[in-house]
Design a protein around this motif. Structure first.
Motif, PDB file in Angstrom:
ATOM      1  N   PRO A  43     -29.819 -77.461   4.004  1.00 45.22           N
ATOM      2  CA  PRO A  43     -30.165 -77.045   5.469  1.00 45.22           C
ATOM      3  C   PRO A  43     -30.433 -75.575   5.793  1.00 45.22           C
ATOM      4  N   LEU A  44     -30.327 -74.819   4.630  1.00 45.32           N
ATOM      5  CA  LEU A  44     -30.811 -73.335   4.808  1.00 45.32           C
ATOM      6  C   LEU A  44     -32.211 -73.236   4.308  1.00 45.32           C
ATOM      7  N   LYS A  45     -33.024 -72.317   5.317  1.00 45.28           N
ATOM      8  CA  LYS A  45     -34.414 -72.117   4.668  1.00 45.28           C
ATOM      9  C   LYS A  45     -34.611 -70.621   4.716  1.00 45.28           C
ATOM     10  N   LEU A  46     -35.294 -70.263   3.619  1.00 42.25           N
ATOM     11  CA  LEU A  46     -35.576 -68.755   3.301  1.00 42.25           C
ATOM     12  C   LEU A  46     -36.855 -68.566   4.328  1.00 42.25           C
ATOM     13  N   VAL A  47     -36.646 -67.482   5.193  1.00 43.98           N
ATOM     14  CA  VAL A  47     -37.754 -67.312   6.102  1.00 43.98           C
ATOM     15  C   VAL A  47     -38.144 -65.851   6.112  1.00 43.98           C
ATOM     16  N   GLU A  48     -39.264 -65.325   6.470  1.00 42.03           N
ATOM     17  CA  GLU A  48     -39.749 -64.057   6.709  1.00 42.03           C
ATOM     18  C   GLU A  48     -39.533 -63.806   8.578  1.00 42.03           C
ATOM     19  N   LYS A  49     -38.820 -62.699   8.647  1.00 39.07           N
ATOM     20  CA  LYS A  49     -38.471 -62.499  10.069  1.00 39.07           C
ATOM     21  C   LYS A  49     -38.826 -61.030  10.382  1.00 39.07           C
ATOM     22  N   GLU A  50     -38.925 -60.599  11.703  1.00 40.34           N
ATOM     23  CA  GLU A  50     -38.931 -59.212  12.118  1.00 40.34           C
ATOM     24  C   GLU A  50     -37.477 -58.614  11.952  1.00 40.34           C
ATOM     25  N   VAL A  51     -37.691 -57.509  11.618  1.00 38.31           N
ATOM     26  CA  VAL A  51     -36.346 -56.658  11.524  1.00 38.31           C
ATOM     27  C   VAL A  51     -35.597 -56.570  12.841  1.00 38.31           C
ATOM     28  N   PRO A  52     -34.457 -56.603  13.113  1.00 38.62           N
ATOM     29  CA  PRO A  52     -33.500 -56.991  14.344  1.00 38.62           C
ATOM     30  C   PRO A  52     -33.779 -55.853  15.062  1.00 38.62           C
ATOM     31  N   HIS A  53     -33.897 -55.919  16.293  1.00 39.31           N
ATOM     32  CA  HIS A  53     -33.636 -54.802  17.316  1.00 39.31           C
ATOM     33  C   HIS A  53     -32.249 -54.404  17.278  1.00 39.31           C
ATOM     34  N   PHE A  54     -31.861 -53.175  17.625  1.00 37.14           N
ATOM     35  CA  PHE A  54     -30.549 -52.664  17.804  1.00 37.14           C
ATOM     36  C   PHE A  54     -30.367 -52.044  19.154  1.00 37.14           C
ATOM     37  N   GLY A  55     -29.339 -51.846  19.731  1.00 40.35           N
ATOM     38  CA  GLY A  55     -29.163 -51.382  20.973  1.00 40.35           C
ATOM     39  C   GLY A  55     -28.611 -49.951  20.786  1.00 40.35           C
ATOM     40  N   SER A  56     -28.205 -49.314  21.785  1.00 37.23           N
ATOM     41  CA  SER A  56     -28.013 -47.861  21.749  1.00 37.23           C
ATOM     42  C   SER A  56     -26.583 -47.326  20.822  1.00 37.23           C
ATOM     43  N   HIS A  57     -25.805 -48.257  20.906  1.00 39.23           N
ATOM     44  CA  HIS A  57     -24.605 -48.159  20.178  1.00 39.23           C
ATOM     45  C   HIS A  57     -24.242 -49.049  18.939  1.00 39.23           C
ATOM     46  N   GLN A  58     -25.557 -49.276  18.534  1.00 39.36           N
ATOM     47  CA  GLN A  58     -25.373 -50.070  17.362  1.00 39.36           C
ATOM     48  C   GLN A  58     -26.444 -49.301  16.471  1.00 39.36           C
ATOM     49  N   VAL A  59     -25.921 -49.937  14.855  1.00 41.74           N
ATOM     50  CA  VAL A  59     -26.686 -49.407  13.637  1.00 41.74           C
ATOM     51  C   VAL A  59     -27.527 -50.523  12.929  1.00 41.74           C
ATOM     52  N   LEU A  60     -28.476 -50.123  12.490  1.00 36.97           N
ATOM     53  CA  LEU A  60     -29.380 -51.154  11.659  1.00 36.97           C
ATOM     54  C   LEU A  60     -28.777 -50.687  10.193  1.00 36.97           C
ATOM     55  N   VAL A  61     -28.684 -52.072   9.724  1.00 38.22           N
ATOM     56  CA  VAL A  61     -28.026 -51.743   8.467  1.00 38.22           C
ATOM     57  C   VAL A  61     -28.832 -52.504   7.212  1.00 38.22           C
ATOM     58  N   LYS A  62     -29.024 -51.736   6.106  1.00 34.55           N
ATOM     59  CA  LYS A  62     -29.610 -52.325   5.192  1.00 34.55           C
ATOM     60  C   LYS A  62     -28.737 -53.124   4.211  1.00 34.55           C
ATOM     61  N   VAL A  63     -28.687 -54.468   4.103  1.00 37.93           N
ATOM     62  CA  VAL A  63     -27.905 -55.169   3.494  1.00 37.93           C
ATOM     63  C   VAL A  63     -27.716 -55.061   1.871  1.00 37.93           C
ATOM     64  N   LEU A  64     -26.822 -54.705   1.356  1.00 34.98           N
ATOM     65  CA  LEU A  64     -26.528 -54.464   0.005  1.00 34.98           C
ATOM     66  C   LEU A  64     -26.150 -55.847  -0.784  1.00 34.98           C
ATOM     67  N   ALA A  65     -25.003 -56.220  -0.250  1.00 34.57           N
ATOM     68  CA  ALA A  65     -24.260 -57.443  -0.680  1.00 34.57           C
ATOM     69  C   ALA A  65     -23.841 -58.243   0.531  1.00 34.57           C
ATOM     70  N   CYS A  66     -23.694 -59.373   0.334  1.00 32.52           N
ATOM     71  CA  CYS A  66     -23.002 -60.241   1.431  1.00 32.52           C
ATOM     72  C   CYS A  66     -22.279 -61.392   0.945  1.00 32.52           C
ATOM     73  N   GLY A  67     -20.907 -61.222   1.060  1.00 34.38           N
ATOM     74  CA  GLY A  67     -20.130 -62.415   0.602  1.00 34.38           C
ATOM     75  C   GLY A  67     -20.593 -63.969   1.137  1.00 34.38           C
ATOM     76  N   VAL A  68     -19.999 -64.941   0.490  1.00 39.51           N
ATOM     77  CA  VAL A  68     -20.183 -66.361   0.970  1.00 39.51           C
ATOM     78  C   VAL A  68     -18.904 -66.901   1.296  1.00 39.51           C
ATOM     79  N   CYS A  69     -18.798 -67.418   2.475  1.00 41.82           N
ATOM     80  CA  CYS A  69     -17.611 -67.744   2.974  1.00 41.82           C
ATOM     81  C   CYS A  69     -17.560 -69.107   3.436  1.00 41.82           C
ATOM     82  N   ARG A  70     -16.441 -69.939   3.272  1.00 39.39           N
ATOM     83  CA  ARG A  70     -16.364 -71.466   3.595  1.00 39.39           C
ATOM     84  C   ARG A  70     -17.046 -71.737   5.164  1.00 39.39           C
TER      85      ARG A  70
END
Ligand code: ZN
Ligand code: ZN
Length: 361
Positions: A43-70
């Motif tokens: 059910p998961l597909k690898l796609v190309e997307k636009e880098v997300p927009h972020f609000g004035s109180h938010q930060v854009l984060v370059k992901v280094l690692a992401c855990g996989v949870c149930r």
């Protein structure tokens, strides 16, 4: 490559437009839930997307690692219905701040931070006001309401970003952000008395961290799991006994935590509880619980409780405790491009511990 070497100034492609829309040409690779379905049907597909927009109180984060949870698996399979089409899963994110919104004051470019499941609360409802923000009536969750970390970039509000202790590697820190924090809250909800006995039912990513906290605090821990490999792992981490559930634990339990998403286990666990004992159910998804006998399962002030997300205070307390003990984190690394395989392996119990997606460097 460690985050310290990834200074933003070395990466001219990184956007630095505080709070403004980023150019269309900044693309990212991301895994999306195309259509929820059994995991073996991809059910998961690898796609190309636009880098997300972020609000004035938010930060854009370059992901280094992401855990996989149930929970990611439940989302991909539709047990947990995605709240936006083609959502990007992943809520155990370690990354570095790559751009900041105009009103961000607490974080700077290059800071290493964590993004967890609880993404935003309203701050106004009665639950938020009484410091039970995990019960907020209008919360947002990472990788469910908003895009998560199975992607090269993610965003977060500065007030919901966790500082990650420098001693921890990206790979070891990622599972702490959900498996760890939720396990910690489940342990607190299980009301374990000092020097008491704790039963842990199901022994995956959360359990292998929670057992270390409980033992550090003086508990005797009995682990019940069908997996022989997980039983051996539990013994290595100091479990007083292990079993497959065919027999009661060797002593009545003051507390128990059910991590396996199997409601059928509840009556058996309630029977294993001592008088005044508490069962905390740790999952966001659980199959139906069979009827309980008041006399056998609840009388003598036994309690069964759920665990719903966590507060930021839980997260900060846990990260501090995990660093001080320090907890050992058993991780199984997967390349970012193998996220779908990581979820399949999780579904089929092919590893013990916590799977972590690592970005290609
Ligand atoms: Zn609220
Ligand atoms: Zn999770």
């Amino acid at each position: 490559m460690g985050y310290a070497q990834m200074a933003c100034s070395d990466r001219p492609e990184m956007p630095t437009l505080g709070g403004r829309r980023i150019g269309e040409d900044y693309g990212l690779r991301a895994w999306v839930v195309e259509k929820p379905a059994p995991i073996d049907s991809h059910p998961l597909k690898l796609v190309e997307k636009e880098v997300p927009h972020f609000g004035s109180h938010q930060v854009l984060v370059k992901v280094l690692a992401c855990g996989v949870c149930r929970t990611d698996l439940h989302l991909a399979e539709g047990d947990l219905v995605p709240r936006r089409p083609k959502v990007i899963p992943g809520h155990e994110i370690i990354g570095i701040v790559a751009a900041t919104g105009d009103a961000v004051s607490d974080l700077q470019l290059g800071d290493r931070i964590g993004i967890a499941w609880l993404r935003m609360t309203c701050g106004k409802c009665k639950y938020c006001r009484r410091r039970s923000e995990n019960l907020c009536s209008a919360p947002l969750f990472t990788g469910w309401d908003e895009d998560g970390g199975f992607a090269e970039y993610a965003t977060v509000d500065q007030d919901f970003a966790y500082r990650i202790p420098p001693k921890m590697s990206d790979e070891k820190a990622a599972p702490l952000l959900c498996s760890g924090i939720i396990g910690y809250r489940a342990l607190r909800r299980a009301n374990l008395p000092k020097g008491g006995s704790l039963g842990i039912y199901g022994f995956g990513a959360s359990a292998h961290l929670t057992i270390q906290i409980a033992i550090h605090e003086g508990a005797r821990v009995h682990v019940i799991t069908r997996s022989e490999e997980a039983r051996q792992a539990a013994l290595k981490l100091g479990a007083s006994s292990v079993g497959d559930g065919s027999q009661l634990p060797p002593e009545p339990l003051d507390s128990a935590i059910l991590f396996a998403p199997d409601g059928n286990l509840v009556p058996r666990i309630m029977e294993a509880l001592d008088r005044g004992g508490t069962l905390a159910i740790g999952g966001i998804y659980m199959s139906d619980i069979p009827s309980l006998s008041y006399d056998r399962h609840l009388f003598q002030e036994k309690e069964v409780r759920s665990v719903t997300a966590n507060t930021r205070k839980d997260g900060e307390e846990f990260l501090d405790l995990a660093t001080r003990i320090p907890v050992r984190v058993n991780t199984v690394p997967y390349n970012f491009s193998s996220a779908d395989r990581a979820l399949e392996d999780l579904a089929h119990h092919r590893f013990t511990g916590a799977a972590v997606l690592l970005m290609d460097s």
